[in-house]
Structure formats: C-alpha cells, structure tokens
Write a protein that holds these residues in place. Structure first.
Motif, PDB file in Angstrom:
ATOM      1  N   GLY A 228     -34.723   4.723 -43.045  1.00 27.87           N
ATOM      2  CA  GLY A 228     -34.515   5.299 -44.372  1.00 27.87           C
ATOM      3  C   GLY A 228     -33.660   6.546 -44.284  1.00 27.87           C
ATOM      4  O   GLY A 228     -32.858   6.695 -43.350  1.00 27.87           O
ATOM      5  N   SER A 229     -33.850   7.437 -45.241  1.00 29.85           N
ATOM      6  CA  SER A 229     -32.952   8.585 -45.366  1.00 29.85           C
ATOM      7  C   SER A 229     -33.280   9.681 -44.352  1.00 29.85           C
ATOM      8  O   SER A 229     -34.400   9.740 -43.823  1.00 29.85           O
ATOM      9  CB  SER A 229     -33.052   9.152 -46.781  1.00 29.85           C
ATOM     10  N   VAL A 230     -32.325  10.567 -44.133  1.00 30.69           N
ATOM     11  CA  VAL A 230     -32.504  11.667 -43.173  1.00 30.69           C
ATOM     12  C   VAL A 230     -33.645  12.600 -43.605  1.00 30.69           C
ATOM     13  O   VAL A 230     -34.514  12.917 -42.780  1.00 30.69           O
ATOM     14  CB  VAL A 230     -31.181  12.447 -42.979  1.00 30.69           C
ATOM     15  N   GLU A 248     -34.647   5.316 -37.722  1.00 29.70           N
ATOM     16  CA  GLU A 248     -33.301   4.786 -37.993  1.00 29.70           C
ATOM     17  C   GLU A 248     -32.873   5.372 -39.328  1.00 29.70           C
ATOM     18  O   GLU A 248     -33.301   4.903 -40.381  1.00 29.70           O
ATOM     19  CB  GLU A 248     -33.318   3.254 -38.041  1.00 29.70           C
ATOM     20  N   LEU A 249     -32.031   6.402 -39.297  1.00 33.69           N
ATOM     21  CA  LEU A 249     -31.770   7.183 -40.513  1.00 33.69           C
ATOM     22  C   LEU A 249     -30.358   6.936 -41.052  1.00 33.69           C
ATOM     23  O   LEU A 249     -29.760   5.911 -40.764  1.00 33.69           O
ATOM     24  CB  LEU A 249     -32.027   8.659 -40.203  1.00 33.69           C
ATOM     25  N   GLY A 250     -29.860   7.864 -41.794  1.00 34.73           N
ATOM     26  CA  GLY A 250     -28.588   7.651 -42.486  1.00 34.73           C
ATOM     27  C   GLY A 250     -27.396   7.587 -41.543  1.00 34.73           C
ATOM     28  O   GLY A 250     -27.486   7.905 -40.359  1.00 34.73           O
ATOM     29  N   CYS A 375     -20.934  14.026 -45.929  1.00 29.21           N
ATOM     30  CA  CYS A 375     -22.291  13.482 -46.101  1.00 29.21           C
ATOM     31  C   CYS A 375     -22.239  11.969 -46.307  1.00 29.21           C
ATOM     32  O   CYS A 375     -21.177  11.408 -46.509  1.00 29.21           O
ATOM     33  CB  CYS A 375     -22.965  14.104 -47.321  1.00 29.21           C
ATOM     34  N   GLU A 376     -23.415  11.361 -46.295  1.00 27.39           N
ATOM     35  CA  GLU A 376     -23.496   9.919 -46.536  1.00 27.39           C
ATOM     36  C   GLU A 376     -23.423   9.649 -48.036  1.00 27.39           C
ATOM     37  O   GLU A 376     -24.184  10.229 -48.806  1.00 27.39           O
ATOM     38  CB  GLU A 376     -24.824   9.399 -45.985  1.00 27.39           C
ATOM     39  N   SER A 377     -22.493   8.769 -48.459  1.00 27.42           N
ATOM     40  CA  SER A 377     -22.519   8.321 -49.865  1.00 27.42           C
ATOM     41  C   SER A 377     -22.797   6.821 -49.839  1.00 27.42           C
ATOM     42  O   SER A 377     -22.027   6.063 -49.247  1.00 27.42           O
ATOM     43  CB  SER A 377     -21.207   8.646 -50.573  1.00 27.42           C
TER      44      SER A 377
HETATM   45  P1  NAP Z   1     -35.823   6.646 -48.353  1.00 24.38           P
HETATM   46  O1  NAP Z   1     -35.783   7.234 -49.703  1.00 24.38           O
HETATM   47  O2  NAP Z   1     -35.911   7.563 -47.189  1.00 24.38           O
HETATM   48  O3  NAP Z   1     -37.074   5.636 -48.347  1.00 24.38           O
HETATM   49  C1  NAP Z   1     -37.363   4.840 -47.228  1.00 24.38           C
HETATM   50  C2  NAP Z   1     -38.846   4.548 -47.179  1.00 24.38           C
HETATM   51  O4  NAP Z   1     -39.567   5.755 -46.959  1.00 24.38           O
HETATM   52  C3  NAP Z   1     -39.393   3.952 -48.472  1.00 24.38           C
HETATM   53  O5  NAP Z   1     -40.319   2.953 -48.156  1.00 24.38           O
HETATM   54  C4  NAP Z   1     -40.064   5.149 -49.100  1.00 24.38           C
HETATM   55  O6  NAP Z   1     -41.124   4.805 -49.948  1.00 24.38           O
HETATM   56  C5  NAP Z   1     -40.623   5.845 -47.876  1.00 24.38           C
HETATM   57  N1  NAP Z   1     -41.010   7.237 -48.085  1.00 24.38           N
HETATM   58  C6  NAP Z   1     -40.659   8.082 -49.094  1.00 24.38           C
HETATM   59  N2  NAP Z   1     -41.233   9.296 -48.911  1.00 24.38           N
HETATM   60  C7  NAP Z   1     -41.957   9.215 -47.776  1.00 24.38           C
HETATM   61  C8  NAP Z   1     -42.779  10.134 -47.059  1.00 24.38           C
HETATM   62  N3  NAP Z   1     -42.954  11.391 -47.479  1.00 24.38           N
HETATM   63  N4  NAP Z   1     -43.373   9.731 -45.919  1.00 24.38           N
HETATM   64  C9  NAP Z   1     -43.193   8.471 -45.467  1.00 24.38           C
HETATM   65  N5  NAP Z   1     -42.428   7.541 -46.112  1.00 24.38           N
HETATM   66  C10 NAP Z   1     -41.817   7.914 -47.250  1.00 24.38           C
HETATM   67  O7  NAP Z   1     -34.568   5.702 -48.065  1.00 24.38           O
HETATM   68  P2  NAP Z   1     -33.905   4.629 -49.050  1.00 24.38           P
HETATM   69  O8  NAP Z   1     -33.223   5.387 -50.135  1.00 24.38           O
HETATM   70  O9  NAP Z   1     -34.885   3.561 -49.389  1.00 24.38           O
HETATM   71  O10 NAP Z   1     -32.845   3.946 -48.071  1.00 24.38           O
HETATM   72  C11 NAP Z   1     -31.533   4.378 -47.915  1.00 24.38           C
HETATM   73  C12 NAP Z   1     -31.371   5.186 -46.646  1.00 24.38           C
HETATM   74  O11 NAP Z   1     -31.783   4.421 -45.519  1.00 24.38           O
HETATM   75  C13 NAP Z   1     -29.929   5.560 -46.374  1.00 24.38           C
HETATM   76  O12 NAP Z   1     -29.862   6.889 -45.956  1.00 24.38           O
HETATM   77  C14 NAP Z   1     -29.520   4.606 -45.242  1.00 24.38           C
HETATM   78  O13 NAP Z   1     -28.481   5.090 -44.429  1.00 24.38           O
HETATM   79  C15 NAP Z   1     -30.810   4.528 -44.489  1.00 24.38           C
HETATM   80  N6  NAP Z   1     -30.810   3.333 -43.628  1.00 24.38           N
HETATM   81  C16 NAP Z   1     -30.704   3.494 -42.266  1.00 24.38           C
HETATM   82  C17 NAP Z   1     -30.652   2.377 -41.433  1.00 24.38           C
HETATM   83  C18 NAP Z   1     -30.531   2.513 -39.944  1.00 24.38           C
HETATM   84  O14 NAP Z   1     -30.836   1.552 -39.252  1.00 24.38           O
HETATM   85  N7  NAP Z   1     -30.132   3.658 -39.408  1.00 24.38           N
HETATM   86  C19 NAP Z   1     -30.702   1.093 -41.995  1.00 24.38           C
HETATM   87  C20 NAP Z   1     -30.808   0.976 -43.368  1.00 24.38           C
HETATM   88  C21 NAP Z   1     -30.868   2.104 -44.177  1.00 24.38           C
HETATM   89  P3  NAP Z   1     -40.922   4.716 -51.559  1.00 24.38           P
HETATM   90  O15 NAP Z   1     -40.019   3.577 -51.788  1.00 24.38           O
HETATM   91  O16 NAP Z   1     -42.309   4.463 -52.019  1.00 24.38           O
HETATM   92  O17 NAP Z   1     -40.355   6.043 -51.992  1.00 24.38           O
END
Ligand code: NAP
Length: 474
Positions: A228-230, A248-250, A375-377
């Motif tokens: 997910g996100s950074v 695995e972050l942004g 930054c990541e867009s």
């Molecule tokens: P996100 O907002 O970070 O959410 C990811 C997950 O984390 C969701 O299931 C979210 O739940 C959960 N979450 C939220 N707050 C949390 C907390 N305080 N503690 C634990 N978990 C929490 O990311 P996204 O917007 O879904 O995904 C996009 C990002 O993922 C982008 O930055 C992208 O680059 C990154 N990404 C990275 C990879 C890689 O392999 N490096 C692959 C794919 C995507 P909720 O949905 O309930 O908020």
C-alpha cells in the motif's frame, strides 16, 4: 436491477452474517457493486486465536492440491471474477481479465513450490573444528501471518500473499482494501471449496482500529505483509513491534529513453507503462526521462499513440482505460497536473476529467521539481522530462525517495549495463516497462518503496516460514 447478495467477512472460514454492512459502489457510475458485512475487535481476536491454535497443517501434497483446485475453479470463472474487479475498482474489463490471468499464474507457481523440497544439507567434517555430523534445514510454518492489501490489483495482490502462505502451511488473516473487498471474498470462497481448512484463512473488513491496527500490533502475529501507500507502511513499521515485516510501498518509476533507442518500442513502453491499469500500478511509468535530441519526435509519437487509449465505461470491450479508484483521486490528479502547468509544463493531450474518469494525459516540459516528478501520482499521467545524457538521466532517476523499479530503452549494451549498476531500485528492465515480471520472480523495492525484502511466490514463501536447522551424528 436486482442487487447482488451480500458477501460476508470470514472468521476462520465462518461467515459473519450480522455485522454492519459496507456498500461498495462502482467508481464509474456509482451503482452498487455489492455489500460486505464488517467485523469488530472480538472477531479479529477470534481470527488470531483460530490461526494460532491451528495444528492440522495439510501436507505439501494437500497444500499443492488446494492451490491447484483453486486455480482450476478460477479459470472456470475467469469472466465472472474479471467483471467483479471492473465493477468495484473501475478498471477496464481487459485489465481485469489480465489480472485474473496473473492470479492463475500465482496459484500455479505456488502449487508447484508447495511440492519443492526446500531443505539443505551441510556436512560438518569440513574443517579442523568440524566433526562427523550433518546439519539439515527444513522450513516450518509461522503461527499466524497478516496480509493487508491495496485497491489497485484487488485480486492479484491478495493471491500474492495468500497463495505463498498456504504453500508454506502458515495460517493467514487477510484485510483487503475496503474499496475493493468483493473479489477478495470470492477468492476466499474458492479456496475453502478447494479444501483449505477454515482456520488457515480469515478475511476481515471493519474499522481500522478494530481490525488492521489490532492485527498489526498483536504479539501473536508473526509477520505482517503490507502492500500500500508509504504513509500507512511507515506507520505499520513504527507500530508493529517485534515481528517480521514485508512492506511493498509506493513507487515513482522512471522510463529512461536514450537517443539510441528503438523509438517505436519506446513509445509503446511509455504508453503501456503509463496508462495500463489506469496508471494505478506501483510500477507504472511515473516519469519519462527522454534524451533531448529525440524528445520532440518521441513526444509527437506518444501523443499520437495516446489517442488509441480509449477512456470510458470499464465494462465496454473497446475501453482501454477505465476510471481511477474514485472521484477524489481523479480530482487530486487534476490538481497535480494544474500545478505542473503553472510551473511551465504543457498538457499536449488528455487532462479532461468526468467523475472518476481521467483521460490519459501527456505532459511535456515538466520541471524536475514538479510534484508529479518528485512524488507518486497514481493515475494515467505521462510526464516527459528531458535529460542531457545517460548520466543526467540516472541522476534524475535516483533523485527521489522511492526505489521500486525502472525501465531503460537503449540499443547500447554499455549503457544498459551502466544503468543496471547505477539505478538504486529493486528492478531494472532493459527495453521493457518497469512493471515487467513473472509471478515467481523476486519483486520489491528499497528506500520509501520497501525494506528490500522481496515478494514473488518463491521469496514470499520464505517470508511466511522460518528455517529450522537440525543435526545428526553421521
Ligand atoms: P493504502 O491507503 O495505504 O491502503 C492499503 C491498505 O492499508 C488498505 O487495506 C487499507 O485499509 C489499509 N490501512 C489503512 N490504514 C491502515 C492502518 N493504519 N494500519 C494498517 N492498515 C491500514 O493504499 P492504497 O491507496 O489502497 O493503494 C495504493 C498504494 O499502494 C500506492 O501507493 C501504490 O504504489 C501502493 N502499491 C505498492 C505495491 C508494491 O508492490 N510496492 C503494489 C501495489 C500498490 P482501508 O482500505 O480499510 O483503508
């Protein structure tokens, strides 16, 4: 139109029938894609207790069979699963079909790896300090793994965590994105139907404090695998305590195009890398770094190619680019483009927004300090930055806090080798998009993109297990 039946959060294989309902809507038209029951803290604790108390680990053969049967079942329901992804994530159907295909591969490779012997043998009579013994290694399952996944590949990200955990024999609790939980729950149902013991998998949706944060901080959880996100990843790193972390972050991946490049290939890679999956891949091309001599011709051709990326209703066959995840994200991308334009960049095609639909957008003359470069867009933007030569390109490529992946388009082997040596990131693909991989190859980033611990089926199985060493007299 009749509404699809509610899906349920799953505690150790048992559906939670009576929790508050979460409604999932299509980002394209707001229609209801499905509803899901949510859980409370007590359910989260029950899921952890079930995982930790589970002892009847299936044999390697049984684990492989479960994964294989799930693969067969998914193949048979490919189209239904693809439509679920499109409906909840707004991704074009063709992208969703591709994602199901990748998930089939994950299951195939995880089933194969379940059968592979992973032990090593060390003879101990090899030094003056040694003696006639042998040391053996074997991999043991962990007590309880937690997987937290994002919205952008709602099925494949889930499979990349659940599949290897099953192959390792480790019970896992999944917390999918609340934006895209439907396909994750359907996937879990396939796994149970294929014979997965209920206690080996829970799928929980609910308030962050009662589910995700409790899972992350719980002392009986051995590993948290988060994609997910950074900001969320760093928060997890700060709060998880004494446990293994796979983050695995942004990303902010560059595509470097040198003046010796095959220009047709460069244009194809730039367009595919920027627009596939609505630009919502962690490894999407986020910065196109073009050597200045070829920049005008490359830009002209990329604008032409962009016209082919029809943006619209995700369910229509002709659509190549669906929505981004929601209207707020599309508005944010619009703001990022406006900011770059006010700093001197030019929008050459695209840029129009309707709801969560954002037209694929080519932006030229982007300053090096623009937000979309630094930054990541997360959307279908193709920002072009000109560079003087390979060294300049490598310096710009390495100038951000991220370090996920990269692509370099060149016919010159010396340039390719220098790029591989110099780029500070997890992957360098020559004459390919940064996102190229197979599902079993090691994948993951450094810096703000991750801790350098890789995923991909083979590496992930290592993350979901530990090595036990034993020795015998010989
Ligand atoms: P996100 O907002 O970070 O959410 C990811 C997950 O984390 C969701 O299931 C979210 O739940 C959960 N979450 C939220 N707050 C949390 C907390 N305080 N503690 C634990 N978990 C929490 O990311 P996204 O917007 O879904 O995904 C996009 C990002 O993922 C982008 O930055 C992208 O680059 C990154 N990404 C990275 C990879 C890689 O392999 N490096 C692959 C794919 C995507 P909720 O949905 O309930 O908020």
């Amino acid at each position: 139109m009749s509404q699809p039946p509610a899906l349920h959060s799953l505690v150790a294989g048992t559906p939670v029938l009576d929790g508050p309902l979460l409604t999932i809507r299509s980002p394209f038209d707001g229609s209801i894609s499905g509803t899901v029951t949510q859980v409370t803290r007590a359910h989260t604790e029950a899921a952890i207790a079930a995982a930790v108390g589970f002892r009847a680990t299936p044999t390697r053969y049984q684990r492989s069979e479960i994964l294989e049967k799930t693969r067969t079942a998914l193949e048979a329901r490919r189209e239904e699963f693809a439509r679920t992804i499109s409906s909840e994530a707004g991704l074009a159907l063709r992208e969703a079909r591709y994602e199901v295909g990748r998930t089939v591969d994950v299951l195939r490779f995880a089933a194969m790896e379940s059968l592979r012997d992973d032990g090593q043998i060390f003879s101990c009579d090899i030094s003056a300090q040694g003696k006639a013994r042998k040391i053996f290694t074997t991999r043991e399952p962990l007590r309880c793994a937690v997987a937290i996944t994002p919205f952008n590949h709602p099925l494949n990200q889930v499979a990349h965590k659940v599949g290897p955990a099953i192959a390792a024999g480790t019970p896992i609790i999944l917390k999918p994105s609340e934006k895209t939980p439907l396909v994750a729950l359907k996937f879990a149902e396939l796994l149970y139907a294929a014979g997965l013991p209920g206690s080996m998998l829970s799928v929980l949706l609910g308030p962050t404090a009662e589910v995700a944060e409790l899972l992350v901080t719980h002392p009986q959880v051995d590993v948290v695998a988060f994609t997910g996100s950074v900001p969320v990843g760093k928060r997890i790193a700060a709060t998880a305590g004494y446990k293994k972390l796979v983050l695995e972050l942004g990303g902010n991946d560059p595509l470097i195009i040198l003046d010796d490049a095959d220009l047709d290939l460069a244009v194809t890679l730039a367009a595919e890398g920027s627009y596939r999956n609505s630009g919502q891949r962690c490894t999407a091309v986020k910065r196109i770094l073009v050597q200045d001599g070829i920049a005008p011709e490359f830009t002209r051709r990329l604008v032409e190619r962009t016209r082919e990326y029809l943006c619209g209703n995700p369910m229509e066959e002709a659509t190549k680019v669906g929505t981004v995840i929601d209207e707020a994200s599309a508005q944010n991308l619009e703001a990022i483009v406006r900011e770059a334009v006010s700093a001197g960049a030019k929008v050459l095609i695209g840029g129009e927004r309707r709801g969560a639909l954002l037209q694929p957008t080519v932006i030229a003359d982007v300053p090096r300090d623009a937000r979309m470069v630094v930054c990541e867009s997360f959307g279908p933007l193709a920002p072009i930055v000109t560079v003087r030569d390979l060294d300049d390109a490598l310096a710009v490529a390495n100038s951000t806090v991220y370090g996920l992946s990269s692509g370099v388009v060149t016919r010159n082997l010396e340039h390719a080798l220098k790029a591989i040596r110099t780029l500070r990131c997890g992957t360098v693909n020559i004459n390919e998009v940064p996102g190229f991989r197979v599902e079993s190859s090691p994948f993951g980033g450094i810096g703000d993109s991750g801790l350098g611990i890789k995923e991909g089926v083979i590496e992930a199985i290592k993350a979901y297990s530990y090595v036990k060493t034993f020795s015998l007299p010989w």
